[in-house]
Design a protein around this motif. Sequence first.
Motif, short mmCIF file in Angstrom:
data_model
loop_
_atom_site.label_atom_id
_atom_site.label_comp_id
_atom_site.label_asym_id
_atom_site.label_seq_id
_atom_site.Cartn_x
_atom_site.Cartn_y
_atom_site.Cartn_z
N ARG A 361 -75.05 -6.85 19.13
CA ARG A 361 -74.23 -5.97 19.74
C ARG A 361 -74.26 -6.03 21.18
NH1 ARG A 361 -73.78 -1.39 16.06
NH2 ARG A 361 -72.67 -0.16 17.84
N PRO A 467 -71.59 -9.78 22.44
CA PRO A 467 -72.78 -9.42 21.51
C PRO A 467 -73.87 -10.32 21.39
CG PRO A 467 -70.91 -10.16 20.12
CD PRO A 467 -70.35 -10.24 21.63
N ASP A 563 -72.82 1.26 22.59
CA ASP A 563 -74.27 1.05 22.69
C ASP A 563 -74.98 1.47 23.73
OD1 ASP A 563 -74.24 -1.42 20.39
OD2 ASP A 563 -72.33 -1.62 21.65
#
Length: 687
Positions: A361, A467, A563
């Motif tokens: 992520r 990510p 996130d």
Amino acid sequence: MKFITNRNRFRIRLRWFFRFNLFFLLLIVIGTAGLWVAAKIAGPPPLNVPRAISYYDSQGNIFNKATESALSSSSEWTKLDHISKPLIQATLSIEDKHFYKHHGFDLRRLAGALFADVKSFSKAQGASTITMQYAKNSFLSNDKTWRRKLAEAFYTMRLEMNYSKDQILEGYLNTIYYGHGAYGIQAASKYYFNKNASDLSLSEASMLAGIPKGPTLYAPDVHYERAKERQKIVLQSMAKNGTISKPLADSAYNHSLQLVNVQPTKERLAPYFQQAVRDELKNKLHLTEDQLINGGLNVYTTLDPKIQKKAEYWMKDTIDPKSDIQSALISMNPKTGAVLALIGGRDYDKSAFNRATQSRRSPGSSFKPFLYYAALEDGFTPSTLLKSEPTSFQYDDDRATYSPNNFGNYYANKKITMAEALAVSDNIYAVKTHMSIGMDELVKTAKEVGIRSPLAPIPSLALGSKPVSMLEITRGYSAIANGGYRVQPHFVKKVTDKDGNVLYEWKPKSKKVLNKKAAFVLSQMMTGIFDKQLNGYTTVTGSKVAGILTHKVAAKTGSTATDSWMVGYTPKLAMAVWVGYDQGETISVYPDSGYAKKIWAHSMESALFGQSKNSFKAPKGVVAVNIDPKTGLRATDTCPGRETYFIKGTAPKAYCDGTKVVSHPKHKKKTQSHGLFDWIFHLGGKK
């Protein structure tokens, strides 16, 4: 004459062709005979009743003892005559209909698979009989190599030479994987239908017989429609082979199944950690499936049960139980790389996907410490000033433009120090720094500390646009925490067999990759996210959880639209927390964005209980100076400051009241600075 010559050439070529094939056939015969002789000499491979694998924590106490998980009951070896006849028939029909007729190899299927492999130049096609599958599962890895296939043939011969067909089939049915940690038909029967393997109906048996081809694809509790299609293939195969009639196959297919999915009654400690341990044993240590399931191994792990239990408690206590949001946590010893605690999701029984090790992520601003380390190495200091204002950056030879925003579109609209920029997470400052030192420097630093995910020298990398995995970023922070050494994350310290023989023992691995002094200065800057003295045009990012902490810790928050991160450390403990949705849904500002900070702060404080309140020790060559947070200059009575660390020789010489440090050691008197040029010069670092 020419015609006769060509005909002779053709005859010669044809003769050599037959000779070559005869020679090749002879080699195969000799090789096969040699394998049979070797297999006979080697004798029967052991068919042991499964013995549970024991997992030990870092204190030497067993925290779990099971063949695969709390769901698995394959240690309850089930005799063949206690397994339902429909299940045996269904398995033989779909997996190996000639099982009782061949001697371990189905030559027709083998020839077809070999032709397909040669045609595609691969080793992907399979013609495995039940004996071959049993040999592979029990004694070998899953590698698709010619060497592994030769070993598989060898073990197949040994099994066929020394055991009856019923013994081989019984062993196969007791060790084959049916998904959800269920190894063996008894475990599968209990899990899916809560009944013994002896009581399975034709409908239930045909459903289970279809699962081993792809346990993650055909598990009926997860992919019911796909499992039904697979069941239809099994039943059609049984009808085609004459095992059952077509009307009976149709009836079994149309019969409604009642899936039970029996869950464990006892809570398991660290199921995601345990799965990570198994992955390490299998992928890095190359232990066989039989050793992992049936070998009675003793696995001594790095798990700290205290840290694990507290982390699990705080994750459960913090997040709204009605929310679908996910979270993950990793705690690591930064000096050794030992993973002390790991949570891969909120509920292992609902989702075994390990977000801590398997997911990547965007880290957002939690990636900035790697940038600011590179800046310190390039000449920046905590007092370096850059202007925080809306800015468009030209890059790629002025062919592209990047216009980042600060959170909430708040800007200082004046110069701020690097210490403040890090504490309030100013994006403009970060990208300016990134562009100033050269965008390759951040990529280089991140790679040095252990980031292995793909990165790119682009402006947005300063804001964590690429990510990465949680394990990578925790490893990266550990290199800063331990004074500059890249460590190797690991879960297993030692493995012994059932007799106590050591099969594996961890050997520490580290490499010096960072400057110790710069790493310490960065660590002290990162403590600023909890310090209200660094509040500027906005508050420091750790302000809402600063009251939870009693220990001095270095940390950085990170957030994107999807996130939320909190990563931090002391010299003895590194911890990362991620919160977000699996499908990348937008997280809300409240309460979603606050979960990561609260989980991290509570878990960190619990883990540090009883330790020194400040375990950071300044190395030689680093000095502490009281600095005015607004100007980056030395503090005075009229502009009080906070303790800030600098590499020796880089601290500002000017005071915030316009005076400056006198360089001559005999003079203590402050002298007046001579204008703006001297003021900028004495800040130290790039502008």
